[in-house]
Design a protein around this motif. Structure first.
Motif, short mmCIF file in Angstrom:
data_model
loop_
_atom_site.label_atom_id
_atom_site.label_comp_id
_atom_site.label_asym_id
_atom_site.label_seq_id
_atom_site.Cartn_x
_atom_site.Cartn_y
_atom_site.Cartn_z
N ARG A 177 0.83 -1.20 0.00
CA ARG A 177 0.00 0.00 0.00
C ARG A 177 0.87 1.25 0.00
O ARG A 177 0.56 2.23 -0.68
CB ARG A 177 -0.93 -0.02 1.21
N LEU A 178 1.97 1.23 0.76
CA LEU A 178 2.87 2.37 0.79
C LEU A 178 3.51 2.59 -0.58
O LEU A 178 3.64 3.73 -1.04
CB LEU A 178 3.96 2.15 1.85
N SER A 179 3.91 1.51 -1.23
CA SER A 179 4.51 1.62 -2.56
C SER A 179 3.55 2.27 -3.54
O SER A 179 3.93 3.15 -4.32
CB SER A 179 4.94 0.23 -3.07
N ARG A 180 2.30 1.81 -3.52
CA ARG A 180 1.29 2.39 -4.42
C ARG A 180 1.09 3.87 -4.12
O ARG A 180 0.94 4.70 -5.02
CB ARG A 180 -0.03 1.64 -4.29
N ARG A 181 1.12 4.21 -2.83
CA ARG A 181 0.89 5.60 -2.46
C ARG A 181 2.03 6.50 -2.94
O ARG A 181 1.79 7.62 -3.38
CB ARG A 181 0.74 5.69 -0.94
N PHE A 182 3.26 6.02 -2.84
CA PHE A 182 4.38 6.79 -3.37
C PHE A 182 4.24 7.00 -4.87
O PHE A 182 4.52 8.08 -5.39
CB PHE A 182 5.71 6.09 -3.06
N HIS A 183 3.81 5.95 -5.57
CA HIS A 183 3.66 6.07 -7.02
C HIS A 183 2.55 7.05 -7.37
O HIS A 183 2.69 7.88 -8.28
CB HIS A 183 3.38 4.71 -7.64
N GLU A 184 1.44 6.96 -6.66
CA GLU A 184 0.30 7.85 -6.94
C GLU A 184 0.63 9.30 -6.60
O GLU A 184 0.19 10.22 -7.29
CB GLU A 184 -0.92 7.39 -6.14
N THR A 185 1.40 9.52 -5.54
CA THR A 185 1.67 10.88 -5.07
C THR A 185 2.84 11.52 -5.79
O THR A 185 2.80 12.71 -6.14
CB THR A 185 1.95 10.88 -3.55
N GLY A 231 4.89 9.68 -8.38
CA GLY A 231 5.26 9.09 -9.66
C GLY A 231 6.54 8.29 -9.62
O GLY A 231 7.18 8.11 -10.66
N VAL A 232 6.95 7.80 -8.45
CA VAL A 232 8.17 7.01 -8.33
C VAL A 232 7.83 5.58 -7.94
O VAL A 232 6.74 5.30 -7.44
CB VAL A 232 9.14 7.61 -7.28
N THR A 233 8.78 4.68 -8.19
CA THR A 233 8.65 3.31 -7.74
C THR A 233 9.33 3.20 -6.38
O THR A 233 10.53 3.47 -6.27
CB THR A 233 9.30 2.33 -8.73
N ALA A 234 8.57 2.82 -5.37
CA ALA A 234 9.10 2.72 -4.01
C ALA A 234 9.37 1.27 -3.66
O ALA A 234 8.50 0.40 -3.86
CB ALA A 234 8.15 3.34 -3.00
N HIS A 235 10.56 0.99 -3.18
CA HIS A 235 10.95 -0.34 -2.73
C HIS A 235 11.06 -0.27 -1.21
O HIS A 235 11.96 0.39 -0.67
CB HIS A 235 12.29 -0.73 -3.35
N ILE A 236 10.15 -0.92 -0.51
CA ILE A 236 10.00 -0.76 0.93
C ILE A 236 10.70 -1.89 1.67
O ILE A 236 10.34 -3.06 1.52
CB ILE A 236 8.51 -0.73 1.34
N ALA A 237 11.69 -1.53 2.47
CA ALA A 237 12.38 -2.52 3.31
C ALA A 237 11.65 -2.65 4.64
O ALA A 237 11.41 -1.66 5.32
CB ALA A 237 13.83 -2.08 3.54
N SER A 238 11.30 -3.86 5.00
CA SER A 238 10.58 -4.10 6.25
C SER A 238 11.54 -4.06 7.44
O SER A 238 12.65 -4.60 7.37
CB SER A 238 9.87 -5.45 6.22
#
Length: 324
Positions: free
Chosen positions: A61-69, A71-78
């Motif tokens: 969900r965070l990755s999608r939000r970064f893309h929507e806000t 326009g970048v591809t977010a790679h989220i490290a847990s």
């Protein structure tokens, strides 16, 4: 072989109306094994198409939000909620190192900005089979108290060894005393050669520097700035730097005087590179992250989940207390 109409009827009863194979077989007076073969045939002909949706995890969900806000591809490290700043840095650095191994191909030109984060990324790189790779230093490192070699050389050498690459160091000051000096040096043939390689970079890796917080950027710990200069940056609403170019939270940078003396590429220069990986962690870098994203310098953001949430918390602060 059965005709498409018959296959469709059988598939609809089984997949859509949720009938058992035995019930479908009884409906048409055929055996269950025939129904099974018909369902397989319907798949092979494209009459039945099956799609799967992965679980909707918070990082997704965070990755999608970064893309929507942004326009970048977010790679989220847990990370663990209790993780301290050093553990978060390790998490994103390991993630970024794995991505670099996947992304660096034969013939790649990798541009690297020196700093605390990129040095940590390099420490997680192992030998690869890449061939004909070039590694070029994006920004100078020399300063008033140091040549910068102790900061940039180990990082760049490690990167070059990992990818069997030819190395192009950039032995210039991080910041020039005079804008005119920078302009003259940029005309030297030896420097133009490195700048030409830098302009051909197809993958850049950098972080966001911060002059406040638990993990300071090396730009602010290597003696490049006096306390008076740092106060001036604060007065100019500077929130950090990328490749030694200072940015504000809104992504602006062009009218910040010191940037005309910086050795690194501007966000506009970075935007010409096909893929730009920004690796970052820590609450103290949130405003700098927003500046980097808004400047257009980033295509891929590698960030830990806690910092990612803090970015959006900053964008949407809590409303006023009901007890006011």
């Amino acid at each position: 072989m059965h005709d498409d109409s018959f296959l469709y009827q059988v598939a609809e009863l089984y997949f859509v109306q949720d009938m058992t194979m035995g019930a479908v077989a009884e409906r048409f007076g055929i055996s269950r094994s025939t129904v099974s073969r018909m369902l397989s045939e319907a798949k092979s002909r494209g009459i039945v198409r099956i799609s799967l949706r992965p679980p909707d995890h918070p990082p997704d969900r965070l990755s999608r939000r970064f893309h929507e806000t942004f326009g970048v591809t977010a790679h989220i490290a847990s990370t663990q909620r209790s993780s301290h700043s050093g553990q978060r840095l390790e998490a994103v650095s390991r993630y970024a190192a794995n991505l670099l191994v996947d992304w660096v191909e034969d013939g790649s030109i990798l541009g690297v900005a020196w700093g605390t984060t990129t040095s940590t990324i390099a420490a997680h790189l192992g030998p690869t089979n890449a061939q004909d790779v070039t590694v070029v230093q994006l920004n100078g490192a020399a300063g008033p108290r140091t040549t910068g070699a102790g900061t940039s050389t180990p990082l760049l050498s490690t990167m070059a060894r990992a990818f069997n690459a030819e190395l192009y160091p950039f032995p210039t000051p991080a910041f020039f005393d005079l804008e005119e000096t920078r302009a003259l040096l940029w005309k030297e043939s030896s420097v133009r050669r490195i700048l030409a390689v830098r302009s051909a970079v197809d993958l850049a890796v950098f972080s966001v520097g911060a002059f406040q917080g638990p993990v300071l950027s090396q730009v602010y710990t290597e003696g490049h700035f006096t306390q008076a200069a740092l106060r001036s940056l604060n007065e100019n609403r500077v929130v950090g730097d990328i490749c030694t170019v200072f940015i504000r939270e809104d992504g602006s940078y062009a009218d910040i005087d010191v940037n005309r003396r910086a050795s690194g590429p501007t966000p506009s220069d970075l935007a010409r590179i096909p893929r730009r990986m920004c690796v970052v962690s820590g609450r103290h870098k949130v405003r700098g992250i927003l500046g980097a994203l808004r400047s257009g310098a980033v295509t891929d953001l590698v960030i830990d989940d806690l910092t990612a949430k803090e970015v959006f918390d900053h964008l949407e602060p809590p409303g006023p207390s009901a007890n006011v």
